[in-house]
Design an enzyme around this catalytic site. Structure first.
Site, PDB file in Angstrom:
ATOM      1  N   GLU A  89     -10.835  12.268  -1.126  1.00  0.00           N
ATOM      2  CA  GLU A  89      -9.586  11.691  -1.662  1.00  0.00           C
ATOM      3  C   GLU A  89      -9.523  11.724  -3.194  1.00  0.00           C
ATOM      4  O   GLU A  89     -10.432  11.249  -3.883  1.00  0.00           O
ATOM      5  CB  GLU A  89      -9.443  10.249  -1.167  1.00  0.00           C
ATOM      6  CG  GLU A  89      -8.076   9.665  -1.467  1.00  0.00           C
ATOM      7  CD  GLU A  89      -7.665   8.646  -0.425  1.00  0.00           C
ATOM      8  OE1 GLU A  89      -7.119   9.050   0.619  1.00  0.00           O
ATOM      9  OE2 GLU A  89      -7.883   7.446  -0.656  1.00  0.00           O
ATOM     10  N   LYS A 104      -8.001  10.045  -5.953  1.00  0.00           N
ATOM     11  CA  LYS A 104      -7.351   8.724  -6.095  1.00  0.00           C
ATOM     12  C   LYS A 104      -7.789   8.086  -7.402  1.00  0.00           C
ATOM     13  O   LYS A 104      -8.972   7.905  -7.634  1.00  0.00           O
ATOM     14  CB  LYS A 104      -7.799   7.889  -4.873  1.00  0.00           C
ATOM     15  CG  LYS A 104      -7.563   6.422  -4.933  1.00  0.00           C
ATOM     16  CD  LYS A 104      -7.708   5.758  -3.563  1.00  0.00           C
ATOM     17  CE  LYS A 104      -9.127   5.417  -3.170  1.00  0.00           C
ATOM     18  NZ  LYS A 104      -9.188   4.495  -2.011  1.00  0.00           N
ATOM     19  N   LYS A 152      -0.942  11.809   0.698  1.00  0.00           N
ATOM     20  CA  LYS A 152      -1.254  10.418   1.060  1.00  0.00           C
ATOM     21  C   LYS A 152      -0.109   9.548   0.536  1.00  0.00           C
ATOM     22  O   LYS A 152      -0.081   9.175  -0.629  1.00  0.00           O
ATOM     23  CB  LYS A 152      -2.596  10.053   0.433  1.00  0.00           C
ATOM     24  CG  LYS A 152      -3.228   8.776   0.965  1.00  0.00           C
ATOM     25  CD  LYS A 152      -4.007   9.021   2.241  1.00  0.00           C
ATOM     26  CE  LYS A 152      -4.573   7.775   2.861  1.00  0.00           C
ATOM     27  NZ  LYS A 152      -5.604   7.106   2.133  1.00  0.00           N
ATOM     28  N   GLU A 196      -2.473   7.100  11.460  1.00  0.00           N
ATOM     29  CA  GLU A 196      -3.509   6.103  11.149  1.00  0.00           C
ATOM     30  C   GLU A 196      -3.316   4.806  11.920  1.00  0.00           C
ATOM     31  O   GLU A 196      -2.220   4.269  11.988  1.00  0.00           O
ATOM     32  CB  GLU A 196      -3.456   5.823   9.640  1.00  0.00           C
ATOM     33  CG  GLU A 196      -4.490   4.812   9.185  1.00  0.00           C
ATOM     34  CD  GLU A 196      -4.432   4.602   7.689  1.00  0.00           C
ATOM     35  OE1 GLU A 196      -4.654   5.564   6.939  1.00  0.00           O
ATOM     36  OE2 GLU A 196      -4.153   3.452   7.271  1.00  0.00           O
ATOM     37  N   ASN A 218      -8.571   3.433  10.222  1.00  0.00           N
ATOM     38  CA  ASN A 218      -8.858   2.870   8.910  1.00  0.00           C
ATOM     39  C   ASN A 218      -9.745   1.642   9.063  1.00  0.00           C
ATOM     40  O   ASN A 218      -9.408   0.695   9.788  1.00  0.00           O
ATOM     41  CB  ASN A 218      -7.565   2.528   8.157  1.00  0.00           C
ATOM     42  CG  ASN A 218      -7.798   2.519   6.644  1.00  0.00           C
ATOM     43  OD1 ASN A 218      -8.933   2.299   6.187  1.00  0.00           O
ATOM     44  ND2 ASN A 218      -6.764   2.765   5.886  1.00  0.00           N
ATOM     45  N   GLU A 267     -11.993   6.346   8.322  1.00  0.00           N
ATOM     46  CA  GLU A 267     -11.443   6.205   6.971  1.00  0.00           C
ATOM     47  C   GLU A 267     -11.898   4.906   6.302  1.00  0.00           C
ATOM     48  O   GLU A 267     -11.907   3.855   6.942  1.00  0.00           O
ATOM     49  CB  GLU A 267      -9.905   6.149   7.026  1.00  0.00           C
ATOM     50  CG  GLU A 267      -9.216   7.329   7.656  1.00  0.00           C
ATOM     51  CD  GLU A 267      -7.709   7.119   7.739  1.00  0.00           C
ATOM     52  OE1 GLU A 267      -7.043   7.928   8.393  1.00  0.00           O
ATOM     53  OE2 GLU A 267      -7.193   6.132   7.174  1.00  0.00           O
ATOM     54  N   SER A 268     -12.229   5.001   5.043  1.00  0.00           N
ATOM     55  CA  SER A 268     -12.492   3.861   4.149  1.00  0.00           C
ATOM     56  C   SER A 268     -13.883   3.246   4.305  1.00  0.00           C
ATOM     57  O   SER A 268     -14.413   3.135   5.417  1.00  0.00           O
ATOM     58  CB  SER A 268     -11.474   2.726   4.337  1.00  0.00           C
ATOM     59  OG  SER A 268     -10.169   3.148   4.097  1.00  0.00           O
TER      60      SER A 268
HETATM   61  O1  LIG Z   1      -7.250   0.936  -0.775  1.00  0.00           O
HETATM   62  C1  LIG Z   1      -6.352   0.089  -0.895  1.00  0.00           C
HETATM   63  O2  LIG Z   1      -6.435  -0.872  -1.675  1.00  0.00           O
HETATM   64  C2  LIG Z   1      -5.106   0.223  -0.089  1.00  0.00           C
HETATM   65  C3  LIG Z   1      -4.147  -0.770  -0.152  1.00  0.00           C
HETATM   66  C4  LIG Z   1      -2.979  -0.657   0.579  1.00  0.00           C
HETATM   67  C5  LIG Z   1      -2.756   0.439   1.354  1.00  0.00           C
HETATM   68  C6  LIG Z   1      -3.708   1.445   1.423  1.00  0.00           C
HETATM   69  C7  LIG Z   1      -4.872   1.340   0.715  1.00  0.00           C
HETATM   70  N1  LIG Z   1      -5.820   2.310   0.737  1.00  0.00           N
HETATM   71  C8  LIG Z   1      -5.708   3.531   1.443  1.00  0.00           C
HETATM   72  C9  LIG Z   1      -7.002   3.831   2.063  1.00  0.00           C
HETATM   73  O3  LIG Z   1      -7.226   3.329   3.115  1.00  0.00           O
HETATM   74  C10 LIG Z   1      -8.039   4.585   1.296  1.00  0.00           C
HETATM   75  O4  LIG Z   1      -7.498   5.183   0.160  1.00  0.00           O
HETATM   76  C11 LIG Z   1      -8.814   5.671   2.043  1.00  0.00           C
HETATM   77  O5  LIG Z   1      -9.022   5.410   3.374  1.00  0.00           O
HETATM   78  C12 LIG Z   1     -10.154   5.900   1.320  1.00  0.00           C
HETATM   79  O6  LIG Z   1     -10.876   4.714   1.287  1.00  0.00           O
HETATM   80  P1  LIG Z   1     -12.150   4.510   0.358  1.00  0.00           P
HETATM   81  O7  LIG Z   1     -13.145   5.594   0.690  1.00  0.00           O
HETATM   82  O8  LIG Z   1     -12.689   3.164   0.698  1.00  0.00           O
HETATM   83  O9  LIG Z   1     -11.683   4.628  -1.051  1.00  0.00           O
END
Ligand SMILES: O=C(O)c1ccccc1NCC(=O)[C@H](O)[C@H](O)COP(=O)(O)O
Length: 402
Positions: A185, A187, A248, A297, A319, A355-356
């Site tokens: 990502e 970001k 995204k 998602e 997620n 994800e995340s």
């Molecule tokens: O990440 C946030 O704060 C967020 C808030 C509101 C809506 C979406 C959000 N994030 C999107 C994502 O879930 C992440 O960008 C993506 O899955 C990557 O996650 P990470 O590896 O933990 O940065």
């Protein structure tokens, strides 16, 4: 009147029949003909976004029934409002908590059961960040549509270069490395983490990810909450990066899909917490028409169940972050892949993307053991001085092509 319960806490049965009992001279059935609701209160035609597109049809009917321009305007507003109320009921019935717009009072002149939705000060504020973003998107998209009308986008799409195979790239990477295919990502910031990278150069990061072995890239295009932009998507695409690109975004309108396609996207994100089943179905059709992949998602069992009931989904993202509370728990991936849902996913050979919250080789191994064939990772790699090395660190091994 203040402080009375918003209608979603009242029985749905109270409000829905108003669609049929509408006391205006043009019946709501007629005015939203494109929606073609049946008696079971299911929408049959996938046009629930297209209220604006319905307006010409509606105006025509109103010409017959209303005398002054002002009257017509009022009737139109009432009908738009009723459709919105109906859509919200539909969403609530599917367990969707995110409201698509701030609740509004019935337009002046309306008299019917929807009037029970009385103004409530608390309800006028978004209840969480996802709701806030969704409300903002509604306004943003209306503005952007004026600058880039759909007709113009449709023409631009005809001349756009072909898309790249997003799903194929993930499958190939999984086969090549034995690890889940990586969607890396791009970001700069996020609502939960603030600024992740001060000197943010999207193209440089994208190139580093590609060299590091990413199968696909996810590019944040939201400006307000993530400091991203469609210009990043365009720039990465023009710089010769070969990885397929996920736009995204927080999609609430089909217009956004056309726009993403003109800006170089190969895939788009659809969030089940925001969209009804019918909206997802409709948006998937548009994606297919535009040769875009869709990453749908989910965050909980209910959303997973809904998504598995929709035909044509190849890519499901789980997620681990709640977009309502920001809580991150990677065991969510495992939980959602257990039991009947997991069985169906394996049987249908769908690709699940974890994800995340993935930071270490152990995290990757954990979600892989749970059944994912791809992962979407932002923070842990974008924060590294060298994102290419960040990928090797994340997997505990060099996964680049060399
Ligand atoms: O990440 C946030 O704060 C967020 C808030 C509101 C809506 C979406 C959000 N994030 C999107 C994502 O879930 C992440 O960008 C993506 O899955 C990557 O996650 P990470 O590896 O933990 O940065």
């Amino acid at each position: 009147m203040e402080g009375l319960v918003p209608v979603q806490r009242l029985s749905i049965k109270v409000a829905s029949p108003s669609l049929y009992r509408c006391n205006n001279s043009v019946s709501i059935r007629r005015s939203i003909s494109g929606f073609a609701m049946d008696r079971k209160r299911n929408f049959r035609a996938p046009s629930q976004f297209s209220i604006r597109a319905q307006q010409s049809d509606l105006k025509e009917s109103l010409a017959v029934s209303s005398s002054s321009v002002e009257d017509k305007g009022n009737v139109l507003r009432i009908k738009e409002w009723e459709v919105e109320m109906y859509q919200e009921e539909l969403a609530i019935s599917q367990g969707i908590r995110i409201r698509r717009k701030p609740p509004s009072k019935a337009p002046l002149g309306y008299s019917g059961p929807f009037e029970l939705r009385l103004h409530n000060n608390d309800a006028d504020s978004p209840r969480n960040i996802l709701e806030e973003i969704t409300w903002y998107k509604d306004v943003e998209v209306s503005r952007m549509k004026e600058l880039n009308p759909l007709d113009v986008l449709k023409k631009a799409v005809e001349d756009a270069p072909p898309t790249r195979d997003f799903v194929g790239a993930l499958r190939m990477a999984h086969k090549r490395t034995g690890f889940p295919g990586l969607i890396a990502e791009v970001k700069k910031a996020s609502p939960s983490r603030g600024i992740l990278k001060e000197n943010f150069d999207p193209v440089e990061i994208a190139q580093a990810y590609e060299k590091g072995g990413a199968a696909c890239l996810s590019v944040l295009t939201d400006q307000k909450y993530f400091q991203g932009g469609f210009e990043n998507l365009e720039a990465i695409r023009s710089a010769g990066v070969k990885c397929p690109l996920l736009c995204k975004e927080f999609v609430v309108d089909p217009w956004q899909i056309y726009y993403a396609r003109t800006k170089g996207a190969d895939a788009v994100l659809l969030i089940a917490a925001v969209l009804t089943d019918l909206e997802i179905t409709f948006l998937l059709k548009i994606c297919k028409k535009l040769s875009l992949a869709a990453l749908v998602e989910v965050h909980d069992e209910r959303e997973m169940g809904r998504v598995l009931g929709i035909e044509g989904i190849e890519l499901v993202g789980i997620n681990n972050r709640s977009l309502e509370t920001f809580e991150v728990d990677i065991s969510n991936t495992k939980k959602l892949l257990e039991g009947e849902h997991g069985r169906q996913i394996r049987e249908r050979d769908m690709i699940v993307v974890g994800e995340s919250g993935l930071f270490t080789p152990d995290d990757i191994a954990y979600v892989q053991a749970a059944g994912v064939k791809a992962v979407l990772v932002g923070e842990s790699i974008v924060k590294q001085n060298d994102p290419e090395k960040g990928i090797a660190g994340l997997f505990g091994r060099n996964i680049s092509h060399t």
